[in-house]
Scaffold this active site. Sequence first.
Site, PDB file in Angstrom:
ATOM      1  N   TYR A 133      -4.704   8.902  -5.805  1.00 39.67           N
ATOM      2  CA  TYR A 133      -3.739   7.876  -5.389  1.00 39.67           C
ATOM      3  C   TYR A 133      -4.008   7.460  -3.945  1.00 39.67           C
ATOM      4  O   TYR A 133      -4.018   6.261  -3.632  1.00 39.67           O
ATOM      5  CB  TYR A 133      -2.327   8.439  -5.529  1.00 39.67           C
ATOM      6  CG  TYR A 133      -1.234   7.481  -5.128  1.00 39.67           C
ATOM      7  CD1 TYR A 133      -0.868   6.433  -5.962  1.00 39.67           C
ATOM      8  CD2 TYR A 133      -0.552   7.637  -3.926  1.00 39.67           C
ATOM      9  CE1 TYR A 133       0.152   5.551  -5.604  1.00 39.67           C
ATOM     10  CE2 TYR A 133       0.459   6.765  -3.557  1.00 39.67           C
ATOM     11  CZ  TYR A 133       0.811   5.728  -4.398  1.00 39.67           C
ATOM     12  OH  TYR A 133       1.807   4.858  -4.031  1.00 39.67           O
TER      13      TYR A 133
ATOM     14  N   SER B 209       0.851  -1.181   0.000  1.00 49.58           N
ATOM     15  CA  SER B 209       0.000   0.000   0.000  1.00 49.58           C
ATOM     16  C   SER B 209       0.897   1.244   0.000  1.00 49.58           C
ATOM     17  O   SER B 209       1.903   1.272  -0.710  1.00 49.58           O
ATOM     18  CB  SER B 209      -0.943  -0.043   1.207  1.00 49.58           C
ATOM     19  OG  SER B 209      -1.854   1.033   1.162  1.00 49.58           O
TER      20      SER B 209
ATOM     21  N   LYS C 278      -4.946   3.646  -2.468  1.00 48.42           N
ATOM     22  CA  LYS C 278      -4.083   2.971  -1.509  1.00 48.42           C
ATOM     23  C   LYS C 278      -4.780   2.769  -0.158  1.00 48.42           C
ATOM     24  O   LYS C 278      -4.547   1.750   0.519  1.00 48.42           O
ATOM     25  CB  LYS C 278      -2.783   3.749  -1.333  1.00 48.42           C
ATOM     26  CG  LYS C 278      -1.860   3.666  -2.542  1.00 48.42           C
ATOM     27  CD  LYS C 278      -1.400   2.235  -2.812  1.00 48.42           C
ATOM     28  CE  LYS C 278      -0.323   2.144  -3.856  1.00 48.42           C
ATOM     29  NZ  LYS C 278       0.182   0.765  -4.060  1.00 48.42           N
TER      30      LYS C 278
END
Length: 257
Positions: A162, A147, A166
Site C-alpha cells: 500500500y 494519496s 501511495k
Amino acid sequence: MPRNRNRFSGRTALVTGGGSGIGRTLALAFAAEGARVVVAGRTRASLDETVGLVERDGGTAFARVADVSRAADLDALVRAAVDRFGSLDVAVNNAGVLRAGRPLADVDEEDWQSMIDTNLTGVFLALRAEVRQMRTQPGGGAIVNVSSNIGVHRQIRGLTGYATSKAAVTALTRGAALEHLGDGVRINAVSPGPSETAMSLRPGESLDERALRMKEQSPLGRVSSTEEVAQAVLYLASDDAASVVGTDLVIDGGTAL
C-alpha cells in the site's frame, strides 16, 4: 472567518470513490459551495445514495459507475461529465483500496496488483483523461489526487505494498504538475492519515477501540474527520490556492512526525 460558500459556483467537480467515506463528504462539500458534482465508483447503490444526499441539501449531482483501473471507463466518465454539465473544472482522484496485514515476502501477487491497479494506475488513467479535457478549456482546471501519509511520509509494518502505491501517487502528482501547469491545469495531492472511515479500523476493531488507540498513537489524539480532509481538498482545488502546484498536503494529526 466565514467560509466562502460560492468558490465553485458554475463549476463542475468530479469525485472518484464518491460512494462513501471521504469521497461522499467531498461530493457534499463541493455541492455546498456551488459545484455541479459528478460522483463515480463501482457500486451504483452507494453512488445513488450520495447523489440523494447532495440533492436533499439543494445541490446538483449525478452518478456514473466506473472502474478507475480501466482507461475506457475513465474516458467515458469525463465525456459524460462534460456532456451533462458543459465542462470539467475540478477533479479529485480519491478511489483507493487497502490490502494489509502481511510482510512483503508473504503478500499475494493478486493483492499487490489490486493496489497498484486502483491506487496508482487508476490515478494515472484518471489524470490523463482529466488533463486532456481541461487543457482544451479556456479556464483550465484543478486536480487533487488523494494519496496517504503511509508511503513517502511514513511506513508501517504489513503495509509495504500500500505504501508503495501511495508513494508513487505523490511522485506522479509532482511530475504531472510540472508537465501540465503550462496547459492551465494545476495538480496537487493530499495525504490523509487515519480518518473517520472504515479503512482506518483494524480487523474486528470497534469505533471506541479505535478512539482509544488513536489517543496513544496520534499527537492530535484522534482520527481526522472526513470534513477536515475535504476542506483541505477544497482549498487546493480553489482559486485560494492559485499558486500552489505539485504539493502533497499531509492531514494526519501529526502521526507521521
